[in-house]
Scaffold this motif. Structure first.
Motif, PDB file in Angstrom:
ATOM      1  N   TYR A  13     -29.050   5.129  22.932  1.00  0.00           N
ATOM      2  CA  TYR A  13     -29.606   3.768  22.946  1.00  0.00           C
ATOM      3  C   TYR A  13     -30.458   3.551  24.188  1.00  0.00           C
ATOM      4  N   GLN A  14     -31.730   3.209  23.958  1.00  0.00           N
ATOM      5  CA  GLN A  14     -32.614   2.773  25.033  1.00  0.00           C
ATOM      6  C   GLN A  14     -33.332   1.535  24.508  1.00  0.00           C
ATOM      7  N   LYS A  15     -33.052   0.418  25.099  1.00  0.00           N
ATOM      8  CA  LYS A  15     -33.494  -0.865  24.555  1.00  0.00           C
ATOM      9  C   LYS A  15     -35.004  -0.954  24.319  1.00  0.00           C
ATOM     10  N   PRO A  16     -35.861  -0.521  25.238  1.00  0.00           N
ATOM     11  CA  PRO A  16     -37.301  -0.622  24.972  1.00  0.00           C
ATOM     12  C   PRO A  16     -37.729   0.129  23.712  1.00  0.00           C
ATOM     13  N   GLN A  17     -37.152   1.336  23.496  1.00  0.00           N
ATOM     14  CA  GLN A  17     -37.506   2.102  22.307  1.00  0.00           C
ATOM     15  C   GLN A  17     -36.999   1.431  21.037  1.00  0.00           C
ATOM     16  N   VAL A  18     -35.791   0.870  21.085  1.00  0.00           N
ATOM     17  CA  VAL A  18     -35.244   0.177  19.918  1.00  0.00           C
ATOM     18  C   VAL A  18     -36.085  -1.055  19.598  1.00  0.00           C
ATOM     19  N   ASP A  19     -36.465  -1.812  20.613  1.00  0.00           N
ATOM     20  CA  ASP A  19     -37.289  -2.998  20.395  1.00  0.00           C
ATOM     21  C   ASP A  19     -38.653  -2.621  19.818  1.00  0.00           C
ATOM     22  N   ALA A  20     -39.226  -1.514  20.310  1.00  0.00           N
ATOM     23  CA  ALA A  20     -40.525  -1.072  19.791  1.00  0.00           C
ATOM     24  C   ALA A  20     -40.405  -0.641  18.332  1.00  0.00           C
ATOM     25  N   ALA A  21     -39.307   0.047  17.998  1.00  0.00           N
ATOM     26  CA  ALA A  21     -39.090   0.478  16.613  1.00  0.00           C
ATOM     27  C   ALA A  21     -38.887  -0.726  15.695  1.00  0.00           C
ATOM     28  N   LYS A  22     -38.163  -1.725  16.191  1.00  0.00           N
ATOM     29  CA  LYS A  22     -37.949  -2.945  15.397  1.00  0.00           C
ATOM     30  C   LYS A  22     -39.278  -3.634  15.117  1.00  0.00           C
ATOM     31  N   GLU A  23     -40.096  -3.775  16.147  1.00  0.00           N
ATOM     32  CA  GLU A  23     -41.389  -4.443  15.979  1.00  0.00           C
ATOM     33  C   GLU A  23     -42.269  -3.694  14.974  1.00  0.00           C
ATOM     34  N   LYS A  24     -42.277  -2.371  15.084  1.00  0.00           N
ATOM     35  CA  LYS A  24     -43.092  -1.565  14.173  1.00  0.00           C
ATOM     36  C   LYS A  24     -42.549  -1.648  12.741  1.00  0.00           C
ATOM     37  N   LEU A  62     -42.839  -3.838   7.093  1.00  0.00           N
ATOM     38  CA  LEU A  62     -42.183  -4.627   6.051  1.00  0.00           C
ATOM     39  C   LEU A  62     -42.982  -5.879   5.708  1.00  0.00           C
ATOM     40  N   ASN A  63     -43.661  -6.453   6.676  1.00  0.00           N
ATOM     41  CA  ASN A  63     -44.524  -7.600   6.408  1.00  0.00           C
ATOM     42  C   ASN A  63     -45.667  -7.206   5.473  1.00  0.00           C
ATOM     43  N   TYR A  64     -46.200  -6.011   5.695  1.00  0.00           N
ATOM     44  CA  TYR A  64     -47.243  -5.474   4.812  1.00  0.00           C
ATOM     45  C   TYR A  64     -46.710  -5.308   3.388  1.00  0.00           C
ATOM     46  N   LEU A  65     -45.497  -4.796   3.260  1.00  0.00           N
ATOM     47  CA  LEU A  65     -44.895  -4.603   1.952  1.00  0.00           C
ATOM     48  C   LEU A  65     -44.617  -5.948   1.274  1.00  0.00           C
ATOM     49  N   GLU A  66     -44.133  -6.909   2.025  1.00  0.00           N
ATOM     50  CA  GLU A  66     -43.838  -8.245   1.475  1.00  0.00           C
ATOM     51  C   GLU A  66     -45.094  -8.876   0.881  1.00  0.00           C
ATOM     52  N   LYS A  67     -46.202  -8.783   1.587  1.00  0.00           N
ATOM     53  CA  LYS A  67     -47.456  -9.352   1.092  1.00  0.00           C
ATOM     54  C   LYS A  67     -47.959  -8.605  -0.145  1.00  0.00           C
ATOM     55  N   THR A  68     -47.786  -7.281  -0.147  1.00  0.00           N
ATOM     56  CA  THR A  68     -48.223  -6.486  -1.291  1.00  0.00           C
ATOM     57  C   THR A  68     -47.468  -6.867  -2.552  1.00  0.00           C
TER      58      THR A  68
END
Length: 400
Positions: free
Chosen positions: A123-134, A139-145
């Protein structure tokens, strides 16, 4: 007799895709449970057949095949009963596009988000936060599609839907909780539609999946108190044998070389190890606020390094300087238009003493920074957020 053997492990999205496709095509495949993460790995017999040890894999007589998309496409093309590859060449290309996106983009980013939270990766918080954002961006792209269609390609289920729905399982099991689902009804509807298809539902064991109600959160492991060892009784020293008259005294062993930073004396007011813990366990602004309160420019300096060699290789070669060094090296931009920028905090102000333990340090350019003047740039690089020189962060590594 089965059509082929499929090697894979339970819960693995890529394995699930192969089994679902076989159901759609009416192919009797033998599932050989093979988990590369289990104790002992895949074993010598498996490696003899598939030297790279990749899972899933398919074996049909002398024919061997790896890579999830290749396996699924091969199974779907046997008789094409279900039309999983689409109804036209354009459909087929679109199916492969979605399958590739799910396999190479969506799955790794979601896994990088939830695996550290459940203890399956460091666990490294910056990497987890970056993965969550990505992940949320994907998923936002998929939701709109999915706002205007039931399935991803055409009017019938295809390999594209099977791949995407299989990957979504990992998210729904761990981080795509009730709050997220309420905000993304199109993905939820799509996911439920796909897994309720007979072939898909049968592979699941006819069990209704239950998405997580609240996203998992990281819980630091508790440190077990080590029992105090009983002091060992001192052993009597054997009497020294008399030396022959002509015997010379042995030369004393050469003292172990010290790191140049030890000449600076003990650390003063700034505890670097504590800052590393603050950075790992808190949002970057919280860690930076702590740093603002404790940073002493007489003890530690900030430096940048820019270059194109491997980030991981450099950090490996800097191991001897770990207790005097902290920082991030990030890739900004995109393929064929990228730049690597690293910002490090070092003991003292002699960056060469820190970095020369890496034999290739001369390949890098170093510039000393002023903590107050360059504070905004430092936080951008350490938080993996914002643009630097007009470029967005794509990836990187933390050294701590």
């Amino acid at each position: 007799m089965s059509f082929a053997k499929v090697y894979g492990f339970e819960g693995n999205p890529r394995t699930r895709v192969a089994l679902v496709v076989a159901k759609y095509e009416g192919l009797d495949v033998e599932w050989v449970k093979t988990n590369p993460y289990a104790e002992g790995g895949v074993g010598a017999e498996y490696l003899a057949k598939f030297p790279l040890g990749l899972v899933p894999a398919l074996e049909k007589g002398d024919y061997k095949l790896t890579e999830a998309i290749a396996i699924a496409s091969y199974l779907a093309s046997q008789e094409n009963k279900a039309g999983l590859l689409g109804q036209s060449k354009e459909d087929a290309a679109d199916v492969l596009r979605w399958a590739s996106w799910a396999n190479a983009d969506l799955l790794p980013t979601i896994a990088s988000w939830f695996r550290p939270l459940v203890g399956a990766a460091p666990y490294q918080k910056p990497q987890v936060d970056a993965a969550k954002e990505k992940s949320l961006k994907h998923l936002n792209y998929l939701e709109k599609t999915l706002a205007t269609r039931t399935f991803l390609v055409g009017e019938r289920i295809t390999l594209a839907d099977i791949f995407v729905a299989s990957v979504l399982f990992r998210g729904f099991e761990n981080v795509l909780d009730a709050e997220w689902r309420q905000a993304n009804p199109n993905i939820v509807r799509f996911w439920q539609t796909v897994y309720h298809q007979p072939a898909f539902f049968e592979v699941l064991g006819n069990v209704e999946p239950t998405p997580v109600e609240k996203a998992v959160v990281y819980t630091p492991p508790k440190k077990e108190a080590k029992p105090k060892a009983e002091p060992a009784a001192p052993k009597p020293k054997p009497a020294a044998a008399p030396k022959p008259a002509a015997e010379e005294e042995e030369a004393p062993a050469a003292p172990k070389a010290k790191h140049p930073c030890e000449a600076l004396g003990p650390a003063q007011s700034f505890p670097l190890d504590e800052f590393k813990r603050q950075y790992s366990n808190n949002d970057t602004p919280v860690a930076m606020k702590w740093l603002d309160e404790h940073y002493n420019a007489n003890d530690y300096s900030i430096s940048t390094t820019t270059s194109l060699p491997s980030i991981t290789g450099l950090h490996t070669r800097l191991e001897a300087s770990r207790k005097y060094l902290f920082g991030n090296m990030l890739v900004y931009g995109e393929s064929n238009a990228s730049k690597i920028i690293g910002i490090y905090m070092i003991r003292g102000n002699d960056w060469k003493s820190i970095f020369e333990v890496a034999p290739d340090y001369e390949s890098y350019e170093f510039t000393m920074l002023d903590y107050k003047t360059d504070r905004e740039l430092i936080e951008k690089v350490w938080s993996w957020e914002g643009e630097v020189e007009g470029l967005k962060c794509a990836d990187g590594k933390t050294f701590k």
